[in-house]
Design an enzyme around this catalytic site. Structure first.
Site, PDB file in Angstrom:
ATOM      1  CE  LYS A   1      -2.084  -1.226   3.865  1.00  0.00           C
ATOM      2  NZ  LYS A   1      -1.362  -2.487   4.158  1.00  0.00           N
TER       3      LYS A   1
ATOM      4  NE  ARG B   1      -4.633  -1.539  10.300  1.00  0.00           N
ATOM      5  CZ  ARG B   1      -3.590  -1.016   9.674  1.00  0.00           C
ATOM      6  NH1 ARG B   1      -3.623   0.216   9.243  1.00  0.00           N
ATOM      7  NH2 ARG B   1      -2.514  -1.743   9.470  1.00  0.00           N
TER       8      ARG B   1
ATOM      9  NE  ARG C   1       7.757  -2.489   6.139  1.00  0.00           N
ATOM     10  CZ  ARG C   1       6.453  -2.380   6.331  1.00  0.00           C
ATOM     11  NH1 ARG C   1       5.690  -1.813   5.420  1.00  0.00           N
ATOM     12  NH2 ARG C   1       5.890  -2.878   7.411  1.00  0.00           N
TER      13      ARG C   1
ATOM     14  NE  ARG D   1       6.284  -0.326   9.870  1.00  0.00           N
ATOM     15  CZ  ARG D   1       5.135  -0.344   9.198  1.00  0.00           C
ATOM     16  NH1 ARG D   1       5.025   0.321   8.061  1.00  0.00           N
ATOM     17  NH2 ARG D   1       4.085  -1.003   9.664  1.00  0.00           N
TER      18      ARG D   1
ATOM     19  NE  ARG E   1       2.195  -5.061  11.099  1.00  0.00           N
ATOM     20  CZ  ARG E   1       3.236  -4.801  10.312  1.00  0.00           C
ATOM     21  NH1 ARG E   1       4.440  -5.262  10.609  1.00  0.00           N
ATOM     22  NH2 ARG E   1       3.080  -4.079   9.236  1.00  0.00           N
TER      23      ARG E   1
HETATM   24  P1  AP5 Z   1       4.828  -1.663   1.862  1.00  0.00           P
HETATM   25  O1  AP5 Z   1       4.483  -0.826   0.683  1.00  0.00           O
HETATM   26  O2  AP5 Z   1       5.586  -1.007   2.974  1.00  0.00           O
HETATM   27  O3  AP5 Z   1       3.526  -2.416   2.420  1.00  0.00           O
HETATM   28  P2  AP5 Z   1       2.228  -1.858   3.171  1.00  0.00           P
HETATM   29  O4  AP5 Z   1       1.050  -2.521   2.560  1.00  0.00           O
HETATM   30  O5  AP5 Z   1       2.237  -0.355   3.181  1.00  0.00           O
HETATM   31  O6  AP5 Z   1       2.509  -2.475   4.599  1.00  0.00           O
HETATM   32  P3  AP5 Z   1       2.437  -1.861   6.074  1.00  0.00           P
HETATM   33  O7  AP5 Z   1       3.189  -2.825   6.947  1.00  0.00           O
HETATM   34  O8  AP5 Z   1       2.885  -0.431   6.125  1.00  0.00           O
HETATM   35  O9  AP5 Z   1       0.925  -1.967   6.338  1.00  0.00           O
HETATM   36  P4  AP5 Z   1       0.250  -2.064   7.691  1.00  0.00           P
HETATM   37  O10 AP5 Z   1      -1.151  -1.858   7.265  1.00  0.00           O
HETATM   38  O11 AP5 Z   1       0.514  -3.249   8.507  1.00  0.00           O
HETATM   39  O12 AP5 Z   1       0.980  -0.927   8.552  1.00  0.00           O
HETATM   40  P5  AP5 Z   1       0.529   0.536   8.997  1.00  0.00           P
HETATM   41  O13 AP5 Z   1       1.741   1.360   8.965  1.00  0.00           O
HETATM   42  O14 AP5 Z   1      -0.687   0.974   8.273  1.00  0.00           O
HETATM   43  O15 AP5 Z   1       5.649  -2.942   1.331  1.00  0.00           O
HETATM   44  C1  AP5 Z   1       6.124  -3.931   2.226  1.00  0.00           C
HETATM   45  C2  AP5 Z   1       7.466  -4.498   1.698  1.00  0.00           C
HETATM   46  O16 AP5 Z   1       7.232  -5.222   0.496  1.00  0.00           O
HETATM   47  C3  AP5 Z   1       8.503  -3.408   1.338  1.00  0.00           C
HETATM   48  O17 AP5 Z   1       9.781  -3.870   1.682  1.00  0.00           O
HETATM   49  C4  AP5 Z   1       8.362  -3.249  -0.189  1.00  0.00           C
HETATM   50  O18 AP5 Z   1       9.600  -2.850  -0.783  1.00  0.00           O
HETATM   51  C5  AP5 Z   1       7.976  -4.665  -0.604  1.00  0.00           C
HETATM   52  N1  AP5 Z   1       7.058  -4.665  -1.757  1.00  0.00           N
HETATM   53  C6  AP5 Z   1       6.028  -3.790  -2.010  1.00  0.00           C
HETATM   54  N2  AP5 Z   1       5.386  -4.133  -3.142  1.00  0.00           N
HETATM   55  C7  AP5 Z   1       6.001  -5.255  -3.611  1.00  0.00           C
HETATM   56  C8  AP5 Z   1       5.794  -6.101  -4.745  1.00  0.00           C
HETATM   57  N3  AP5 Z   1       4.796  -5.846  -5.634  1.00  0.00           N
HETATM   58  N4  AP5 Z   1       6.605  -7.180  -4.902  1.00  0.00           N
HETATM   59  C9  AP5 Z   1       7.611  -7.441  -4.006  1.00  0.00           C
HETATM   60  N5  AP5 Z   1       7.870  -6.675  -2.916  1.00  0.00           N
HETATM   61  C10 AP5 Z   1       7.066  -5.597  -2.723  1.00  0.00           C
HETATM   62  O19 AP5 Z   1       0.072   0.262  10.514  1.00  0.00           O
HETATM   63  C11 AP5 Z   1       1.006  -0.041  11.534  1.00  0.00           C
HETATM   64  C12 AP5 Z   1       0.253  -0.126  12.869  1.00  0.00           C
HETATM   65  O20 AP5 Z   1      -0.364   1.155  13.185  1.00  0.00           O
HETATM   66  C13 AP5 Z   1      -0.905  -1.131  12.918  1.00  0.00           C
HETATM   67  O21 AP5 Z   1      -0.453  -2.444  13.226  1.00  0.00           O
HETATM   68  C14 AP5 Z   1      -1.774  -0.529  14.031  1.00  0.00           C
HETATM   69  O22 AP5 Z   1      -1.239  -0.818  15.329  1.00  0.00           O
HETATM   70  C15 AP5 Z   1      -1.639   0.964  13.807  1.00  0.00           C
HETATM   71  N6  AP5 Z   1      -2.689   1.495  12.910  1.00  0.00           N
HETATM   72  C16 AP5 Z   1      -2.516   2.037  11.667  1.00  0.00           C
HETATM   73  N7  AP5 Z   1      -3.676   2.396  11.135  1.00  0.00           N
HETATM   74  C17 AP5 Z   1      -4.640   2.105  12.058  1.00  0.00           C
HETATM   75  C18 AP5 Z   1      -6.043   2.238  12.076  1.00  0.00           C
HETATM   76  N8  AP5 Z   1      -6.739   2.750  11.033  1.00  0.00           N
HETATM   77  N9  AP5 Z   1      -6.718   1.796  13.182  1.00  0.00           N
HETATM   78  C19 AP5 Z   1      -6.045   1.291  14.237  1.00  0.00           C
HETATM   79  N10 AP5 Z   1      -4.713   1.121  14.274  1.00  0.00           N
HETATM   80  C20 AP5 Z   1      -4.009   1.531  13.195  1.00  0.00           C
END
Ligand code: AP5
Length: 225
Positions: free
Chosen positions: A16, A91, A130, A164, A175
């Protein structure tokens, strides 16, 4: 020009953030990532950051009341009034209902929900490998799939790369569990609303980007005619 009010939906590691970084330049949209906003609060040591950190380190969702107010204010800020790219929100159904209510009040509606689909085994490998830039977390790399030119150095600004805190294997598993139990029901929620668009996230990042970009361009054209 019509508004583009978009959500990027998908499991942790689906790509994402990787896609948002590309799409915001294509469509001049603010990338609103709840994870990045929360990590910024953690880094600054604010009360919100201290509370959020406990949940984030465990791979649990931060309570809805903390998140919902933060995002409903953000989508009404100047740079988001013509559209936004939400990443990591909503979410669960409660957050999705709150977003709909906030948009209704503003006389706005969602344009589409972009679902990036990737199997769990691939996700574990992606998250474990990552690396993100310490200066700008939207600069995202992978040790195997998208390595920087020089080890542990960001190509875009020369800053150090780091792992991270929540990319440890036991946290990653939780997660994914939280995603399947709380966030996945949003797929049906938005499908029934006619908003869901699916993308095969196993393709390489440039291919995924091309598909999403083409879909958004079509949506925009359909909206204008
Ligand atoms: P990346 O693009 O970083 O993936 P992502 O989908 O953005 O993953 P996140 O881990 O950031 O999502 P998340 O939803 O768990 O975390 P968030 O920060 O929102 O890509 C991942 C890796 O894969 C990278 O190394 C990239 O290079 C590689 N890659 C990408 N595309 C690829 C491809 N096509 N092929 C191969 N490799 C690829 O949330 C973190 C925490 O915050 C949550 O756990 C929660 O505690 C809290 N939080 C956030 N939002 C909320 C909410 N709305 N409500 C409650 N808690 C929340």
């Amino acid at each position: 020009m019509s508004q583009l009010n978009l959500i990027l939906l998908g499991p942790p590691g689906a790509g994402k953030g990787t896609q948002a970084d590309r799409l915001r330049d294509d469509f001049v949209l603010p990338h609103i990532s709840t994870g990045d906003i929360l990590r910024e609060q953690v880094a600054q040591g604010t009360e919100l950051g201290k509370e959020a950190r406990r949940y984030m380190d465990a791979g649990e969702l931060v309570p809805d009341d903390v998140i919902v107010g933060m995002i409903t204010d953000r989508i009404d800020a100047g740079d988001a009034r013509d559209g936004f790219l939400l990443d990591g929100f909503p979410r669960n159904e409660k957050q999705a209902d709150a977003l709909k209510e906030a948009l209704d009040k503003l006389g706005r509606r969602l344009s589409a929900v972009l679902l990036i689909e990737v199997p769990d085994d691939d996700l574990v490998r992606r998250l474990a490998g990552r690396r993100v830039c310490v200066k700008n977390p939207t600069h995202i790399y992978h040790v195997d799939f998208d390595p920087p030119k020089h080890d542990d150095v960001c190509d875009q600004d020369g800053a150090r790369l780091m792992q991270r805190d929540d990319d440890r294997e036991e946290t990653i598993r939780n997660r994914l569990h939280v995603y399947h139990s709380q966030t996945e029901p949003l797929i049906d929620y938005y499908d029934e609303a006619g908003l869901l668009r699916r993308f095969d996230g196993r393709r390489n990042p440039d291919e995924v980007h091309r598909h999403i970009r083409a879909t958004i361009a079509t949506l925009r054209l359909e909206d204008e005619f």
